[in-house]
Design an enzyme around this catalytic site. Sequence first.
Site, short mmCIF file in Angstrom:
data_model
loop_
_atom_site.label_atom_id
_atom_site.label_comp_id
_atom_site.label_asym_id
_atom_site.label_seq_id
_atom_site.Cartn_x
_atom_site.Cartn_y
_atom_site.Cartn_z
N GLU A 56 0.83 -1.21 0.00
CA GLU A 56 0.00 0.00 0.00
C GLU A 56 0.87 1.26 0.00
O GLU A 56 0.54 2.24 -0.65
CB GLU A 56 -0.96 0.02 1.19
CG GLU A 56 -2.13 -0.94 1.07
CD GLU A 56 -3.04 -0.64 -0.12
OE1 GLU A 56 -3.05 0.50 -0.61
OE2 GLU A 56 -3.73 -1.57 -0.57
N GLN A 61 0.38 6.76 -5.43
CA GLN A 61 0.77 7.56 -6.60
C GLN A 61 1.63 6.79 -7.61
O GLN A 61 2.41 7.39 -8.33
CB GLN A 61 1.50 8.84 -6.16
CG GLN A 61 0.53 9.78 -5.50
CD GLN A 61 1.17 10.62 -4.43
OE1 GLN A 61 2.02 10.15 -3.69
NE2 GLN A 61 0.76 11.87 -4.34
N TYR A 101 8.92 10.09 -4.74
CA TYR A 101 8.34 10.49 -3.45
C TYR A 101 9.11 9.85 -2.29
O TYR A 101 8.61 8.98 -1.58
CB TYR A 101 6.86 10.10 -3.35
CG TYR A 101 6.02 10.68 -4.45
CD1 TYR A 101 5.53 11.99 -4.35
CD2 TYR A 101 5.72 9.96 -5.59
CE1 TYR A 101 4.77 12.53 -5.37
CE2 TYR A 101 4.97 10.50 -6.60
CZ TYR A 101 4.50 11.79 -6.48
OH TYR A 101 3.75 12.32 -7.48
N TYR A 139 -6.22 6.80 4.20
CA TYR A 139 -6.48 5.76 3.20
C TYR A 139 -5.73 4.47 3.55
O TYR A 139 -6.30 3.38 3.59
CB TYR A 139 -6.09 6.23 1.78
CG TYR A 139 -5.98 5.04 0.87
CD1 TYR A 139 -7.12 4.42 0.36
CD2 TYR A 139 -4.74 4.45 0.59
CE1 TYR A 139 -7.04 3.27 -0.40
CE2 TYR A 139 -4.64 3.30 -0.18
CZ TYR A 139 -5.80 2.72 -0.67
OH TYR A 139 -5.71 1.57 -1.41
N ASP A 157 -9.43 5.18 -2.57
CA ASP A 157 -8.37 5.75 -3.39
C ASP A 157 -8.98 6.30 -4.68
O ASP A 157 -10.20 6.37 -4.82
CB ASP A 157 -7.29 4.68 -3.68
CG ASP A 157 -7.82 3.54 -4.56
OD1 ASP A 157 -9.03 3.55 -4.87
OD2 ASP A 157 -7.02 2.67 -4.92
#
Length: 372
Positions: A56, A61, A101, A139, A157
Amino acid sequence: MGDRVRTVARRQLPLRPAGPDTAAALLDWYDRERRDLPWRSKRGKRSDPYRVWLSEIMLQQTTVKAVIPFYEKFLMRWPTVESLAAADLDDVLAAWAGLGYYSRARNLHKCAKAVVADHGGQFPRTEDELSELPGIGPYTAAAIAAIAFGENATPVDGNIERVISRLFAFKGPLPSGKREIKRLAESLTPSRRAGDFAQAMMDLGATVCSPKKPSCLMCPLQQDCHAHALGIEEQLPVKLVKPDRPVRYGIAFLALREDGQVLLRRRPEAGLLGGMLEVPSTDWGDDWLPVDQALTAQPVKADWWPVPGIVSHTFTHFRLELMLLRAIVPANASLTFWASPEQCRWVPRRDLGNAALPSVMRKAIAHALKEH
Ligand code: SF4
């Protein structure tokens, strides 16, 4: 924008209101059509919270296809939360390079340590407790609680948002409509098999209820879908148009020592690409600095040569245009005063592949070291 959603009714309303029958139809479909993903447990088996959590975090993204090789690599190298907690952060960041990220990788490592130190190596099972761990937002907490522990939680999501907004023909624009979509999704979540329901929603959004040209004829929820009945499925969800990303400009200094080492700098812990390595550069501003000003940021005194071409990279909130200067320097070259040894280090070229470098910096180094 809501007013501009064109309605072409395919059949008369009212439809069957979405409810328990919708959930049952979706679960039947899931039992037949579920995707075989490496982090999913076999039918009827309990999911491993570590695997659910790892997948997850990686999937945020990023697409399933992009995540699978990273997930498998991580699992082979760190098969348990204890092994990940004991890993060196630099190794985790280097293994993450390419997923983007990087704050997620830092939080992944922090979270593994917290699970080991504060929870005896066991992930907590409720949304509230999970939300207190580093890097776990609402989430992800709901996804882990539902999928790994069967708690009655509803993760929402982008895929699920799309399915729900279409099922209910919800025309409120995103992101402000998210809260209502979450409420509608909760109203459908069955008290049993909440985890399968969440994964079924994800699969439906990924394989059938696609953003463009959804396959409504193959959809198990077609009978309940208000957007399909109205002929507006492709216009939902309504999204506010995002303004163009601003552009930032920087000049980076690729210093190559005669003995084959490249100078890298560590970025500050907080903020964008926190703690990752980079090619030293000027600040990234609204325009390129004139060369004489840019040279005040050189990490080592040298004859700098411009590398033809620009390296361009898109971050979430801006696009970066990086110009590269390159210099070959002697093995005993001394660094300028600001390039302190705590910040800057020489790294052999052959070790660059394992260094904690974000994609943008890998691009920049490849560009600067390419023979022109
Ligand atoms: Fe999506 Fe079409 Fe199914 Fe509605 S009927 S949920 S729009 S695929």
